[in-house]
Enzyme design. Structure first.
Site, mmCIF file in Angstrom:
data_model
loop_
_atom_site.group_PDB
_atom_site.id
_atom_site.type_symbol
_atom_site.label_atom_id
_atom_site.label_comp_id
_atom_site.label_asym_id
_atom_site.label_seq_id
_atom_site.Cartn_x
_atom_site.Cartn_y
_atom_site.Cartn_z
ATOM 1 C CE1 TYR A 145 1.114 -0.263 4.384
ATOM 2 C CE2 TYR A 145 0.102 1.905 4.329
ATOM 3 C CZ TYR A 145 0.903 0.982 4.958
ATOM 4 O OH TYR A 145 1.510 1.303 6.150
ATOM 5 C CE LYS B 106 3.134 3.364 3.284
ATOM 6 N NZ LYS B 106 3.297 3.492 4.727
ATOM 7 C CD GLU C 216 10.131 1.692 10.363
ATOM 8 O OE1 GLU C 216 9.917 2.647 9.602
ATOM 9 O OE2 GLU C 216 9.927 0.501 10.022
ATOM 10 C CG LEU D 133 8.363 2.518 4.648
ATOM 11 C CD1 LEU D 133 8.207 1.411 3.626
ATOM 12 C CD2 LEU D 133 7.006 3.109 4.984
#
Ligand SMILES: Cc1ncc(COP(=O)(O)O)c(C=O)c1O
Length: 282
Positions: free
Chosen positions: A31, A145, A177, A201
């Protein structure tokens, strides 16, 4: 609200996906989330490039050329009653009898929706948010993702359970992250963030922040950051397409720096806002 599903524009409550869609059964899909300001998608090309990278990583052929994505996204954006939107794009491996291996001949399911964009309120930006830390227990392909976000969902909920905005993930003593954001650290006037890798990501906002730092002479280093450095930060920020640049002022119950959004966060936020305006006017 109108959505886009497999070539059709239709009202949300009429959009239907068969239960054997592999997105539903396996989380087998990818996505993107693109912020849209006054009907201008921000960094759409970069989002479409990252979508391509995610599709390549899961070995799913891109159902559309970039021009088709762009046209259909713009058509969907134009059809909404509201101007600031978050454009969600999802591609799954399609509908097939349940079997782990790729189904031969399955047609990817393409879904897009454009919801009202919810960004931080000015008072929230001025106050900053709190965060907690947790071990990063995700898989080793976090650069994809993927819609299978269970570990991220659980991590974000851990923060929400204690009234915080984000969970900062640590793997083997190093920062990766946030549950749904990238993390920046300021120490001794230098902006630090981990390098792109399979452990995180690479955010579109992350890239913009680094570009703005470079263009404005802000000292910055892209390198591994230890847990100790995170805990000794003068400033901590989370960044994402919807949160933009959000100062974290408390970590695991301890104040970050002076416990209020720091000067570099405020400067970067101002640079980011004016960059957005410039791009939208262009
Ligand atoms: C795990 C993760 N990392 C980083 C980000 C930030 O990416 P972007 O700046 O492209 O929104 C997100 C965004 O949702 C995310 O889910």
């Amino acid at each position: 609200m109108n959505v886009y599903l497999n070539g059709e524009f239709l009202p949300l409550d009429q959009a239907r996906v068969p239960v054997l869609d592999r997105g539903f059964v396996f989380g087998d899909g990818v996505y993107e989330m693109v912020p849209v300001y006054d009907r201008h998608p921000f960094r759409l090309d970069e989002h479409l490039r990252r979508l391509q990278a995610s599709l390549d990583a899961i070995r799913l052929a891109n159902p559309y050329p970039v021009e088709t994505w762009r046209e259909r996204a713009l058509q969907l954006i134009a059809s909404q009653a509201f101007a600031d939107q978050s454009l969600y794009i999802q591609v799954t491996r399609g509908v097939a009898p349940r079997d782990h291996a790729f189904p031969p001949g399955a047609v990817p399911t393409v879904f897009m929706m454009a919801q009202p964009l919810v960004t931080a309120r000015p008072e929230q930006k001025a106050a900053g948010v709190c965060a907690i830390t947790a071990p990063d227990v995700r898989w080793l392909r976090c650069n994809i993702k993927a819609v299978s976000l269970l570990a991220n969902v659980l991590a974000r909920q851990q923060a929400v359970d204690v009234g915080c905005a984000e969970t900062i993930l640590l793997r083997d003593g190093f920062l990766t992250e946030g549950a749904a954001s990238n993390i920046f650290v300021v120490r001794n006037g230098v902006l630090l963030t981990p390098p792109p890798s399979h452990l995180m990501l690479t955010g579109i906002t992350y890239d913009v922040v680094l570009e703005l730092a470079a263009a404005n002479g802000i000292a910055h280093e892209v390198r591994e950051i230890s847990e100790a450095e995170v805990r000794a930060a003068d400033e901590l920020w989370m960044t994402s397409s919807t949160k933009e640049i959000m100062a974290i002022v408390q970590l695991d119950g301890q104040p970050v720096g002076s416990g209020v959004p720091g000067p570099l966060a405020q400067r970067m936020d101002a640079l980011y806002q004016s960059f957005k305006q410039q791009v939208m006017r262009a």
